[in-house]
Design a protein around this motif. Structure first.
Motif, PDB file in Angstrom:
ATOM      1  N   HIS A  46     -25.617  38.601 -14.455  1.00 34.99           N
ATOM      2  CA  HIS A  46     -26.848  38.521 -14.143  1.00 34.99           C
ATOM      3  C   HIS A  46     -27.125  37.405 -12.766  1.00 34.99           C
ATOM      4  N   PHE A  47     -26.425  36.572 -13.002  1.00 39.42           N
ATOM      5  CA  PHE A  47     -26.472  35.598 -12.085  1.00 39.42           C
ATOM      6  C   PHE A  47     -25.369  35.547 -10.932  1.00 39.42           C
ATOM      7  N   GLU A  48     -25.049  36.787 -10.799  1.00 39.96           N
ATOM      8  CA  GLU A  48     -23.802  37.187  -9.788  1.00 39.96           C
ATOM      9  C   GLU A  48     -22.976  36.159  -9.411  1.00 39.96           C
ATOM     10  N   ILE A  49     -22.276  35.737 -10.615  1.00 46.63           N
ATOM     11  CA  ILE A  49     -21.275  34.811 -10.459  1.00 46.63           C
ATOM     12  C   ILE A  49     -19.746  35.530 -10.772  1.00 46.63           C
ATOM     13  N   LYS A  50     -18.692  35.064  -9.575  1.00 48.90           N
ATOM     14  CA  LYS A  50     -17.507  36.034  -9.771  1.00 48.90           C
ATOM     15  C   LYS A  50     -16.582  35.267 -10.241  1.00 48.90           C
ATOM     16  N   THR A  51     -16.624  33.952 -10.636  1.00 52.24           N
ATOM     17  CA  THR A  51     -15.467  33.345 -11.212  1.00 52.24           C
ATOM     18  C   THR A  51     -14.577  33.939 -12.040  1.00 52.24           C
ATOM     19  N   PRO A  52     -13.399  33.924 -11.956  1.00 52.24           N
ATOM     20  CA  PRO A  52     -12.569  34.562 -13.044  1.00 52.24           C
ATOM     21  C   PRO A  52     -12.484  34.166 -14.412  1.00 52.24           C
ATOM     22  N   MET A  53     -12.407  34.730 -15.677  1.00 54.14           N
ATOM     23  CA  MET A  53     -12.608  34.427 -16.774  1.00 54.14           C
ATOM     24  C   MET A  53     -11.261  34.360 -17.561  1.00 54.14           C
ATOM     25  N   THR A  54     -11.254  33.609 -18.619  1.00 57.64           N
ATOM     26  CA  THR A  54      -9.923  33.696 -19.824  1.00 57.64           C
ATOM     27  C   THR A  54     -10.529  33.608 -21.008  1.00 57.64           C
ATOM     28  N   SER A  55      -9.968  34.156 -21.982  1.00 60.63           N
ATOM     29  CA  SER A  55     -10.712  33.974 -23.394  1.00 60.63           C
ATOM     30  C   SER A  55     -10.122  32.792 -24.135  1.00 60.63           C
ATOM     31  N   TYR A  56     -10.969  32.102 -24.852  1.00 63.75           N
ATOM     32  CA  TYR A  56     -10.732  30.948 -25.555  1.00 63.75           C
ATOM     33  C   TYR A  56     -11.291  30.906 -26.867  1.00 63.75           C
ATOM     34  N   HIS A  57     -10.920  31.105 -27.918  1.00 63.63           N
ATOM     35  CA  HIS A  57     -11.815  31.480 -29.259  1.00 63.63           C
ATOM     36  C   HIS A  57     -11.064  30.791 -30.451  1.00 63.63           C
ATOM     37  N   GLU A  58     -11.659  30.873 -31.434  1.00 65.09           N
ATOM     38  CA  GLU A  58     -11.064  30.418 -32.800  1.00 65.09           C
ATOM     39  C   GLU A  58      -9.558  30.946 -33.043  1.00 65.09           C
ATOM     40  N   PHE A  59      -9.146  31.913 -32.635  1.00 63.70           N
ATOM     41  CA  PHE A  59      -8.089  32.376 -33.166  1.00 63.70           C
ATOM     42  C   PHE A  59      -6.962  32.100 -32.258  1.00 63.70           C
ATOM     43  N   ASN A  60      -7.223  31.572 -30.851  1.00 63.13           N
ATOM     44  CA  ASN A  60      -6.182  31.154 -30.037  1.00 63.13           C
ATOM     45  C   ASN A  60      -6.453  29.571 -29.432  1.00 63.13           C
ATOM     46  N   LYS A  61      -7.226  28.926 -30.258  1.00 70.25           N
ATOM     47  CA  LYS A  61      -7.570  27.609 -29.651  1.00 70.25           C
ATOM     48  C   LYS A  61      -6.574  26.648 -29.488  1.00 70.25           C
ATOM     49  N   ILE A  62      -5.643  26.539 -30.391  1.00 74.03           N
ATOM     50  CA  ILE A  62      -4.701  25.579 -30.200  1.00 74.03           C
ATOM     51  C   ILE A  62      -3.704  25.919 -29.007  1.00 74.03           C
ATOM     52  N   GLU A  95     -11.626  21.628 -30.050  1.00 79.58           N
ATOM     53  CA  GLU A  95     -10.058  21.326 -29.990  1.00 79.58           C
ATOM     54  C   GLU A  95      -9.652  21.115 -28.496  1.00 79.58           C
ATOM     55  N   LEU A  96     -10.237  21.849 -27.584  1.00 76.78           N
ATOM     56  CA  LEU A  96      -9.818  21.708 -26.250  1.00 76.78           C
ATOM     57  C   LEU A  96     -10.394  20.248 -25.751  1.00 76.78           C
ATOM     58  N   VAL A  97     -11.377  19.741 -26.038  1.00 73.07           N
ATOM     59  CA  VAL A  97     -11.682  18.409 -25.698  1.00 73.07           C
ATOM     60  C   VAL A  97     -10.759  17.492 -26.212  1.00 73.07           C
ATOM     61  N   ARG A  98     -10.334  17.557 -27.591  1.00 68.25           N
ATOM     62  CA  ARG A  98      -9.511  16.689 -28.091  1.00 68.25           C
ATOM     63  C   ARG A  98      -7.926  16.498 -27.292  1.00 68.25           C
ATOM     64  N   GLN A  99      -7.663  17.880 -27.014  1.00 71.26           N
ATOM     65  CA  GLN A  99      -6.347  17.984 -26.394  1.00 71.26           C
ATOM     66  C   GLN A  99      -6.479  17.290 -24.959  1.00 71.26           C
ATOM     67  N   CYS A 100      -7.755  17.559 -24.268  1.00 70.25           N
ATOM     68  CA  CYS A 100      -8.014  16.904 -22.712  1.00 70.25           C
ATOM     69  C   CYS A 100      -7.849  15.471 -22.925  1.00 70.25           C
ATOM     70  N   TYR A 101      -8.393  14.960 -23.901  1.00 69.17           N
ATOM     71  CA  TYR A 101      -8.331  13.440 -23.941  1.00 69.17           C
ATOM     72  C   TYR A 101      -6.770  12.883 -24.314  1.00 69.17           C
ATOM     73  N   GLY A 102      -6.347  13.609 -25.252  1.00 69.98           N
ATOM     74  CA  GLY A 102      -4.848  13.270 -25.414  1.00 69.98           C
ATOM     75  C   GLY A 102      -3.809  13.276 -24.392  1.00 69.98           C
ATOM     76  N   ALA A 103      -4.247  14.133 -23.172  1.00 68.93           N
ATOM     77  CA  ALA A 103      -3.422  14.418 -21.800  1.00 68.93           C
ATOM     78  C   ALA A 103      -4.090  13.487 -20.694  1.00 68.93           C
ATOM     79  N   GLY A 104      -4.930  13.017 -21.163  1.00 68.61           N
ATOM     80  CA  GLY A 104      -5.844  11.931 -19.915  1.00 68.61           C
ATOM     81  C   GLY A 104      -6.645  12.920 -19.060  1.00 68.61           C
ATOM     82  N   ILE A 105      -6.993  14.063 -19.296  1.00 70.66           N
ATOM     83  CA  ILE A 105      -7.828  14.927 -18.551  1.00 70.66           C
ATOM     84  C   ILE A 105      -9.381  14.375 -18.646  1.00 70.66           C
ATOM     85  N   SER A 106     -10.100  14.425 -17.411  1.00 71.94           N
ATOM     86  CA  SER A 106     -11.388  14.208 -17.651  1.00 71.94           C
ATOM     87  C   SER A 106     -12.294  15.109 -18.222  1.00 71.94           C
TER      88      SER A 106
END
Length: 280
Positions: A46-62, A95-106
């Motif tokens: 809808h907004f003509e965005i071409k950035t590639p995607m990857t799936s991140y959901h409940e069953f692969n979150k860790i 979960e992703l936010v938690r791991q980012c902080y654990g790794a020092g990612i902003s």
């Protein structure tokens, strides 16, 4: 240079609610991590965005979070989106936010729509103090444990519920919390948006006759302070003054602190507590 995680809030119904900042970030990110790529691709198209995607959901979150963190360590900027609303609110983003902080990612959050806040502000209930429980657990014991906690909750309560479970949930809440005032919010920001002020009994009567449609936010009036305080005061009055003071001493208070706490519970002065214990 390490990459960064951008939590991008997306519309909960009305596409016009997306912010310029989110659009800019989605276009400039190296990859978009989406809860459901089939759903998000409609937004991007809808907004003509071409950035590639990857799936991140409940069953692969860790495992996927570990992969994304490694990508960010190598300089990749990741934009996280949920199916609707703000990532991390009742979805695997936490979960992703938690791991980012654990790794020092902003990590940064780009504010925008959230169904719970949208419902709260239009509910007509008290907004100064509130608690959010998202969806009640499917496990019966866990669900009952949480409902038991909600019985004593004096803040406004917000729950999410799907239409096919709405009636069952309303029945369980009425049986445990009593027939309180509620506001049922559905189809938020969409054409048939509705915020209906009623009670558990009124809602059950309506949806006993017609099928619920749309995703719901149930906003529930908290238990009145006065009612809770009166019940607690009666419970304390059934206990002897000495036992009441000993109760607080057992929790680590000294005798003066315990007498002060007991006086507050009973709505009397510390002198009254002292007189009852020492002079009797």
């Amino acid at each position: 240079m390490e990459g960064k995680l951008y939590l991008c809030a997306t519309p909960i119904g009305n596409l016009e609610d997306i912010s310029y900042r989110v659009l800019k970030t989605l276009k400039e990110a190296d990859v978009i991590a989406a809860e459901d790529t089939r759903h998000t691709v409609k937004l991007l198209n809808h907004f003509e965005i071409k950035t590639p995607m990857t799936s991140y959901h409940e069953f692969n979150k860790i495992q996927k979070a570990r992969y994304l963190v490694e990508q960010m360590k190598s300089g990749v900027n990741v934009a996280l989106v949920t199916d609707a609303g703000t990532p991390g609110i009742s979805d695997p983003g936490e979960e992703l936010v938690r791991q980012c902080y654990g790794a020092g990612i902003s990590v940064t959050s780009l504010p925008g729509p959230a169904a719970c806040i949208t419902a709260l502000t239009m509910s007509g209930m008290s907004t100064r103090r509130f608690c959010f429980e998202a969806f009640l657990p499917s496990d019966k014991k866990e669900k009952q444990r949480i409902i038991n906690e909600l019985k004593e909750e004096t803040r406004t309560i917000l729950l999410y519920e799907a239409p096919h479970r709405l009636v069952r949930t309303l029945k369980e809440l009425k049986e445990n919390l009593g027939d309180r005032r509620i506001t049922l919010c559905r189809e938020l920001t969409k054409k048939y948006e509705e915020a209906w002020q009623t009670t558990f009994e009124g809602a059950l009567e309506k949806y006993g006759k017609q099928e619920p449609k749309g995703e719901f936010v149930i906003v529930i009036e908290g238990r009145a302070f006065e009612e809770k305080e009166e019940e607690e005061r009666k419970n304390w009055e059934e206990m002897s003054m000495e036992d009441h003071v000993d109760y607080y001493i057992a929790q680590g208070m000294d005798r003066k602190e315990a007498m002060r706490a007991a006086a507050k519970d009973r709505g009397i002065s510390k002198r009254d507590v002292y007189q009852q214990i020492v002079l009797h």
